[in-house]
Design a protein around this motif. Structure first.
Motif, PDB file in Angstrom:
ATOM      1  N   MET A   1       0.840  -1.181   0.000  1.00  0.00           N
ATOM      2  CA  MET A   1       0.000   0.000   0.000  1.00  0.00           C
ATOM      3  C   MET A   1       0.881   1.237   0.000  1.00  0.00           C
ATOM      4  N   LEU A  47      -6.942  -2.403  -4.689  1.00  0.00           N
ATOM      5  CA  LEU A  47      -7.084  -3.239  -3.504  1.00  0.00           C
ATOM      6  C   LEU A  47      -8.383  -4.016  -3.537  1.00  0.00           C
ATOM      7  N   ALA A  51      -8.022  -7.208   1.258  1.00  0.00           N
ATOM      8  CA  ALA A  51      -6.731  -6.554   1.474  1.00  0.00           C
ATOM      9  C   ALA A  51      -6.906  -5.234   2.226  1.00  0.00           C
ATOM     10  N   ALA A  52      -7.960  -4.504   1.894  1.00  0.00           N
ATOM     11  CA  ALA A  52      -8.223  -3.235   2.579  1.00  0.00           C
ATOM     12  C   ALA A  52      -8.536  -3.476   4.053  1.00  0.00           C
TER      13      ALA A  52
END
Length: 69
Positions: A1, A47, A51-52
């Protein structure tokens, strides 16, 4: 990220705030915001929802490696 630092703005608002703490606060706000992005916005930044949510669950002191310098 990717990390986008709000540190200059935070340090301007709170002159006594240490750089590391300002980074932690900025990361916390960004991770918290991930929870509220819709699926289209998550796709735009590359994303998945999973994943977030994983990123949002990370501790605020768990900074991206490039901020540890």
């Amino acid at each position: 990220m990717t990390f986008h630092s709000n540190t200059p703005a935070l340090r301007a608002a709170f002159p006594g705030l240490s750089l590391r703490f300002a980074d932690m606060l900025a990361v916390w706000h960004q991770r918290r915001a991930l929870r509220y992005l819709d699926d289209a916005a998550l796709r735009d930044i590359g994303l998945t929802r999973e994943a977030a949510l994983r990123e949002a669950e990370r501790a605020f002191w768990d900074l991206p490696r490039r901020l540890h310098c």
